[in-house]
Structures are given as C-alpha cells and as structure tokens.
Design a protein around this motif. Structure first.
Motif, PDB file in Angstrom:
ATOM      1  N   UNK B   3       0.828  -1.210   0.000  1.00 27.47           N
ATOM      2  CA  UNK B   3       0.000   0.000   0.000  1.00 27.47           C
ATOM      3  C   UNK B   3       0.858   1.254   0.000  1.00 27.47           C
ATOM      4  N   UNK B   4       1.919   1.252   0.853  1.00 27.01           N
ATOM      5  CA  UNK B   4       2.819   2.414   0.868  1.00 27.01           C
ATOM      6  C   UNK B   4       4.259   1.952   0.654  1.00 27.01           C
ATOM      7  N   UNK B   5       5.135   2.924   0.363  1.00 24.16           N
ATOM      8  CA  UNK B   5       6.536   2.597   0.101  1.00 24.16           C
ATOM      9  C   UNK B   5       6.807   2.624  -1.389  1.00 24.16           C
ATOM     10  N   UNK B   6       8.036   2.156  -1.767  1.00 20.99           N
ATOM     11  CA  UNK B   6       8.360   2.155  -3.190  1.00 20.99           C
ATOM     12  C   UNK B   6       7.661   0.991  -3.888  1.00 20.99           C
ATOM     13  N   UNK B   7       7.361   1.179  -5.166  1.00 23.63           N
ATOM     14  CA  UNK B   7       6.624   0.211  -5.989  1.00 23.63           C
ATOM     15  C   UNK B   7       5.326  -0.218  -5.306  1.00 23.63           C
ATOM     16  N   UNK B   8       4.617   0.761  -4.756  1.00 23.52           N
ATOM     17  CA  UNK B   8       3.363   0.464  -4.059  1.00 23.52           C
ATOM     18  C   UNK B   8       2.217   1.164  -4.778  1.00 23.52           C
ATOM     19  N   UNK B   9       1.012   0.939  -4.275  1.00 21.47           N
ATOM     20  CA  UNK B   9      -0.165   1.607  -4.845  1.00 21.47           C
ATOM     21  C   UNK B   9      -0.001   3.121  -4.725  1.00 21.47           C
ATOM     22  N   UNK B  10       0.565   3.561  -3.594  1.00 26.12           N
ATOM     23  CA  UNK B  10       0.759   5.005  -3.378  1.00 26.12           C
ATOM     24  C   UNK B  10       1.640   5.618  -4.464  1.00 26.12           C
ATOM     25  N   UNK B  11       2.704   4.885  -4.849  1.00 32.48           N
ATOM     26  CA  UNK B  11       3.617   5.426  -5.861  1.00 32.48           C
ATOM     27  C   UNK B  11       2.944   5.513  -7.226  1.00 32.48           C
ATOM     28  N   UNK B  12       2.202   4.448  -7.594  1.00 29.68           N
ATOM     29  CA  UNK B  12       1.497   4.465  -8.886  1.00 29.68           C
ATOM     30  C   UNK B  12       0.456   5.573  -8.924  1.00 29.68           C
ATOM     31  N   UNK B  13      -0.255   5.729  -7.790  1.00 31.68           N
ATOM     32  CA  UNK B  13      -1.277   6.771  -7.705  1.00 31.68           C
ATOM     33  C   UNK B  13      -0.643   8.150  -7.820  1.00 31.68           C
ATOM     34  N   UNK B  14       0.522   8.295  -7.203  1.00 30.35           N
ATOM     35  CA  UNK B  14       1.240   9.573  -7.255  1.00 30.35           C
ATOM     36  C   UNK B  14       1.619   9.924  -8.695  1.00 30.35           C
ATOM     37  N   UNK B  15       2.112   8.897  -9.432  1.00 31.93           N
ATOM     38  CA  UNK B  15       2.476   9.117 -10.845  1.00 31.93           C
ATOM     39  C   UNK B  15       1.246   9.515 -11.655  1.00 31.93           C
ATOM     40  N   UNK B  86      -8.696  25.365 -12.030  1.00 30.51           N
ATOM     41  CA  UNK B  86      -7.692  25.867 -11.083  1.00 30.51           C
ATOM     42  C   UNK B  86      -7.785  25.128  -9.755  1.00 30.51           C
ATOM     43  N   UNK B  87      -9.018  24.991  -9.243  1.00 29.94           N
ATOM     44  CA  UNK B  87      -9.212  24.310  -7.956  1.00 29.94           C
ATOM     45  C   UNK B  87      -8.804  22.843  -8.058  1.00 29.94           C
ATOM     46  N   UNK B  88      -9.194  22.191  -9.172  1.00 31.50           N
ATOM     47  CA  UNK B  88      -8.818  20.784  -9.367  1.00 31.50           C
ATOM     48  C   UNK B  88      -7.305  20.629  -9.384  1.00 31.50           C
ATOM     49  N   UNK B  89      -6.620  21.517 -10.127  1.00 34.61           N
ATOM     50  CA  UNK B  89      -5.157  21.421 -10.236  1.00 34.61           C
ATOM     51  C   UNK B  89      -4.522  21.582  -8.865  1.00 34.61           C
ATOM     52  N   UNK B  90      -5.032  22.528  -8.084  1.00 37.61           N
ATOM     53  CA  UNK B  90      -4.499  22.791  -6.750  1.00 37.61           C
ATOM     54  C   UNK B  90      -4.655  21.572  -5.846  1.00 37.61           C
ATOM     55  N   UNK B  91      -5.860  20.977  -5.869  1.00 35.32           N
ATOM     56  CA  UNK B  91      -6.125  19.813  -5.018  1.00 35.32           C
ATOM     57  C   UNK B  91      -5.255  18.626  -5.449  1.00 35.32           C
ATOM     58  N   UNK B  92      -5.143  18.424  -6.777  1.00 35.10           N
ATOM     59  CA  UNK B  92      -4.332  17.307  -7.280  1.00 35.10           C
ATOM     60  C   UNK B  92      -2.879  17.474  -6.847  1.00 35.10           C
ATOM     61  N   UNK B  93      -2.371  18.708  -6.907  1.00 37.35           N
ATOM     62  CA  UNK B  93      -0.975  18.951  -6.532  1.00 37.35           C
ATOM     63  C   UNK B  93      -0.737  18.624  -5.062  1.00 37.35           C
ATOM     64  N   UNK B  94      -1.642  19.099  -4.202  1.00 36.82           N
ATOM     65  CA  UNK B  94      -1.481  18.839  -2.768  1.00 36.82           C
ATOM     66  C   UNK B  94      -1.608  17.348  -2.470  1.00 36.82           C
ATOM     67  N   UNK B  95      -2.545  16.670  -3.171  1.00 33.58           N
ATOM     68  CA  UNK B  95      -2.720  15.222  -2.974  1.00 33.58           C
ATOM     69  C   UNK B  95      -1.462  14.467  -3.360  1.00 33.58           C
ATOM     70  N   UNK B  96      -0.834  14.884  -4.465  1.00 36.80           N
ATOM     71  CA  UNK B  96       0.363  14.153  -4.897  1.00 36.80           C
ATOM     72  C   UNK B  96       1.520  14.422  -3.932  1.00 36.80           C
ATOM     73  N   UNK B  97       1.523  15.608  -3.296  1.00 36.13           N
ATOM     74  CA  UNK B  97       2.531  15.883  -2.264  1.00 36.13           C
ATOM     75  C   UNK B  97       2.357  14.927  -1.082  1.00 36.13           C
ATOM     76  N   UNK B  98       1.093  14.736  -0.668  1.00 33.17           N
ATOM     77  CA  UNK B  98       0.814  13.827   0.452  1.00 33.17           C
ATOM     78  C   UNK B  98       1.237  12.405   0.079  1.00 33.17           C
ATOM     79  N   UNK B  99       0.914  12.000  -1.170  1.00 35.02           N
ATOM     80  CA  UNK B  99       1.260  10.640  -1.603  1.00 35.02           C
ATOM     81  C   UNK B  99       2.771  10.444  -1.649  1.00 35.02           C
ATOM     82  N   UNK B 100       3.511  11.517  -2.000  1.00 36.75           N
ATOM     83  CA  UNK B 100       4.975  11.417  -2.024  1.00 36.75           C
ATOM     84  C   UNK B 100       5.536  11.081  -0.641  1.00 36.75           C
TER      85      UNK B 100
END
Lengths: 68, 190
Positions: B3-15, B86-100
C-alpha cells in the motif's frame, strides 16, 4: 525543562564514551544523544535502570531538578 | 501489492496524479485562451441552434433553438470552466505531495497537515464558487435560450457534499495534528 540529565558529567567521571555506553546499555546512539542533549521528553524506567546499571549510579545522579 | 513505500499503490497513484495535474493545467490554459478569445468575438462560439443541458440523471437535448437575447453572452460559458480547473489542479498537486510522503514512508510530517488543510479550504471555497458559477450559467442560459413549451428556470443551490467534505477534512487535519504530537512524544522517549 527544569529537569536536566547529567549524562556528560557521569561519562567523564566513569571515563566512558557515548558509543561505548550505547553498546553497553543497548540503546541506539541517536536515542542516547537525545537524552544527553536534554531533548528527551520522557525516559522509560527500563532505560533508566539500564543506565544506572551500566554507570553504577543512582537515578538521582543522572537526573537533576533546577528551579526556573 | 504494497500500500505504501516504493513500488506500491501510493507510488502508482502519485504518478497518475502527476499526469492528471499536467492534463488539468493544459485544459485550464486552453479554456482560458478560448474563453478570452470568444469574449472578443462578435458572434458566439459553437452554437448551432442546438444545446444540451446535462444534470445528474437526465440529459436535455434541445434542437432547432431560437434565441431571445444576444448569443454573445453564451461565450461566458467557456470561461466558467476556468476556476474549476484551477481548484482541481491545486487539489491534485497537494494530494500528490501527500502521496509522495507515503512513498517515502514518512507520512507524519507537519507539511501533510498543511496540505490537508489547504485541500479542505479549496473544497470549501470551491463549493461556494461553484454555487455562484452554476447560478450565473443558469441565468445566462435561461435568459438567452428560448425553449418553446419548456420552462427553464435557475436556482441558487449550494454544493453540499463538497462543503461537507471540506469541513470534515479540516477536522481530520486537526486529528492528524494531535497524532503528530503523540508521535513526536513517542520519538523523544528513550
């Protein structure tokens, strides 16, 4: 915090280095550094026991209360 | 699969989110440019006596339309998509930061609380903004398009689910903050 840990003084008295103590007590060096630099928020009784055993001292020798 | 870590669902979702971020940004610029250009044109863009209105559940498709007002106002519809991108882009950016941080397996950092709070604020702002935008779209369509036999009216309705999600997420951020304090205490116990 008004409670300070006199680990560095005890280390000089007993002529032992921090890494030697870490090995003897079984705590990692980073954790022992936290203790030495007074950054620790709490100390487990088991850690205190191991430290007293390794340094052959009483908890009172390790801990000191200073009025602010 | 992890679920988390490298080569996990989190990483694919982040990409995936990073790609989505790019797509949304491109869409934002396209709608901004198209919207601005359309405002300067005398006629209207893409209106051929035919309009479809999509609501959750029912799609209305009107053909052979006539217009009771200047169709130039319809060009505002192109610009109406800009804030939502704009709002979607902002939310997506913050979400990908959390996933990182999940990929690094260090989710308990203060930056995550800031990110969650930003997403919550964006959702609350979005719900208010969408209410206004949808109302304006409704006003434009009802005042411009003539639909014989069908009465089109507009109403002001708040996007309740978005507002609720935003408030809930803000509260969750506070819970996360309490968790971070406990974690710090645990880290500094030797």
């Amino acid at each position: 915090m008004p409670i300070i840990i006199n680990l560095d003084r005890l280390l000089v008295d007993k002529k032992i280095t921090l890494s030697e103590l870490a090995e003897k007590v079984g705590i990692t060096l980073p954790n022992l550094s936290i203790l030495k630099t007074n950054k620790a928020k709490a100390i487990r009784f088991s850690t205190l026991e191991a430290l007293c055993k390794a340094l052959d001292c009483q908890p009172g020798d390790l801990l000191e209360y200073i009025k602010e | 699969m992890k679920l988390i870590g490298t080569k996990s669902i989190a990483e694919h979702l982040s990409k995936l989110l990073k790609i989505a971020y790019g797509v949304v940004l491109v869409s934002f610029f396209i709608s901004l440019v198209l919207g601005t250009i359309s405002l300067w044109r005398s006629g209207s863009l893409g209106l051929d006596n035919h309009i479809s209105i999509k609501t959750p559940g029912i799609n209305f498709d009107f053909s052979n339309l006539s217009y009771k007002a200047n169709t130039k106002y319809m060009n505002f519809l192109f610009l109406s998509a800009v804030p939502s991108y704009l709002i979607s882009a902002f939310i997506i950016k913050e979400l990908s930061r959390i996933l990182d941080t999940l990929v690094k397996e260090e989710p308990f950092v203060y930056a995550n609380i800031v990110s969650i709070k930003k997403i919550a604020k964006a959702l609350i702002l979005g719900s208010i903004l969408y209410t206004i935008i949808h109302f304006i779209i409704g006003l434009i369509i009802t005042s411009v398009v003539q639909t014989p036999g069908v009465k089109l009216t507009t109403n002001l309705s708040i996007d309740g689910s978005m507002l609720f999600m935003g408030i809930l997420l803000y509260l969750l951020a506070e819970v996360f903050k309490l968790g971070l304090i406990i974690k710090e205490e645990q880290d500094l116990t030797v």
